[in-house]
Write an enzyme that holds these catalytic residues in place. Structure first.
Site, PDB file in Angstrom:
ATOM      1  N   LYS A  33      53.573  40.772  42.958  1.00  0.00           N
ATOM      2  CA  LYS A  33      52.593  40.414  43.993  1.00  0.00           C
ATOM      3  C   LYS A  33      53.614  39.675  45.341  1.00  0.00           C
ATOM      4  CE  LYS A  33      48.987  39.997  40.438  1.00  0.00           C
ATOM      5  NZ  LYS A  33      48.256  39.256  39.565  1.00  0.00           N
TER       6      LYS A  33
ATOM      7  N   GLN B 231      47.547  33.317  37.982  1.00  0.00           N
ATOM      8  CA  GLN B 231      47.776  34.260  36.890  1.00  0.00           C
ATOM      9  C   GLN B 231      47.166  34.199  35.432  1.00  0.00           C
ATOM     10  OE1 GLN B 231      49.247  37.421  37.901  1.00  0.00           O
ATOM     11  NE2 GLN B 231      48.611  38.090  36.122  1.00  0.00           N
TER      12      GLN B 231
ATOM     13  N   ASP C   3      40.834  36.644  43.995  1.00  0.00           N
ATOM     14  CA  ASP C   3      40.596  37.319  42.470  1.00  0.00           C
ATOM     15  C   ASP C   3      39.172  37.685  42.430  1.00  0.00           C
ATOM     16  OD1 ASP C   3      42.712  38.269  41.043  1.00  0.00           O
ATOM     17  OD2 ASP C   3      43.122  36.568  40.184  1.00  0.00           O
TER      18      ASP C   3
END
Ligand code: NAD
Length: 297
Positions: free
Chosen positions: A54, A98, A121
């Protein structure tokens, strides 16, 4: 009939290019690059790989990447303090924590502490709510990526029968919502669904997000169906090999004999997820700076 192979890798590469251009244009008007902060707690090897890729993809798309690596013993209070600091940092447009987090941390309350306007997200309940009532917010990256592949392939989805297999908050439920917004007739199937094969057989669009290797075979599919395979499953290694093969939830070769179009694993949905994360970040940067969202993303 042999199904068209939907090339998610190529689609994602083009999307990343457009995001990179939008990020450059943003930097010119805002005087700073869009910024994505990624927080990793602990040393889960798969998460380390995801966070590393990422970061690289963010920089490659002309954005600022801030990676925070915290020890596995990090307390809830310390993690909340970091999120709070990132919420208030004007250089940070998107925040991603994460998952999964170590067991002693409360995932839901950490996600709830992220500013919904930086929740790239799309996991915050405010963004889930916005999606459900049709307001603009952030949509989870994997289902939004699936939707891009579907509309690119099929155009208007109005009236099509769509079956989503899996009801997770990060894939199945938002996927169903997106399909509903696109006027498809949507069924959500899951582990308790009766006659799953019969339900799937009705579908013009099948989205499989289960996590069971090659569960969906030729006989489950309607002729010409468009099949989006979200599953990522590693088979046991063959003798002499270190790692097993990666497969989806759909038996690709046999499904290809019946389907009209299908995503492969790997190279289908997988590459879309990071590309959409970058897309959400550049959109967040525009919104946070009071600019119009870039066109064509
Ligand atoms: P999850 O475990 O949270 O949800 C799985 C869902 O499948 C559940 O809703 C469950 O009801 C359903 N299910 C389980 N067994 C079933 C059965 N026998 N029949 C019908 N339904 C069944 O998983 P998730 O996070 O939604 O992920 C699903 C899959 O997608 C996994 O393989 C995951 O690795 C993959 N995934 C891929 C990406 C990507 O970037 N491509 C992103 C997220 C998840």
């Amino acid at each position: 009939m042999t199904a068209i192979r939907i090339d998610g890798k190529a689609f994602a590469a083009k999307l990343r290019e457009r995001v990179g251009e939008a990020a450059m244009a943003f930097a010119q008007s805002a005087g700073r690059k869009p910024g994505l902060a990624v927080v990793l707690v602990g040393d889960d090897p798969a998460s380390q790989v995801y966070v590393g890729s990422k970061g690289k993809a963010t920089v490659a798309a002309n954005m600022e990447s801030f990676t925070h690596r915290l020890g596995a013993e990090t307390s809830q209070a310390d993690l909340l303090a970091l999120v709070d600091q990132l919420n208030r940092d004007d250089a940070v447009d998107g925040i991603l924590v994460q998952l999964p987090l170590p067991d002693h941390l409360d995932e839901q309350s950490i996600i709830a502490s992220i500013s919904p306007d930086k929740d790239v997200d799309g996991f915050h309940v405010i963004n889930a709510g916005r999606l459900s009532v049709g307001q603009s917010g952030f949509v989870p990256c994997t289902p939004l990526g699936c939707m891009m592949l579907l509309t690119d392939r099929l155009g208007d989805l109005s009236g099509l029968e769509a079956v989503v297999i899996g009801r997770s908050n990060i894939v199945g439920k938002p996927m169903a919502q997106l399909l509903l917004d696109a006027n498809a007739t949507v069924t959500i199937a899951h582990s308790r669904t009766k006659d799953l094969a019969g339900v799937v057989k009705r579908a013009d669009i099948v989205v499989a997000a289960v996590g069971r290797p090659e569960m969906i075979g030729r006989d489950w599919l309607k002729n010409g169906a468009t099949v989006i395979d979200v599953g990522i499953n590693r088979l046991p290694p063959e003798p002499g090999k270190e790692k097993g093969k990666l497969v989806g939830d759909v038996a690709f070769d046999e499904a290809s004999e019946v389907a009209g179009a299908i995503t492969p694993v790997p190279g289908g949905v997988g590459p879309m997820t990071i590309a959409v994360l970058l897309r959400n970040t550049v959109v967040a940067a525009h919104r946070n700076a009071g600019l119009d969202a870039p066109a064509g993303l």
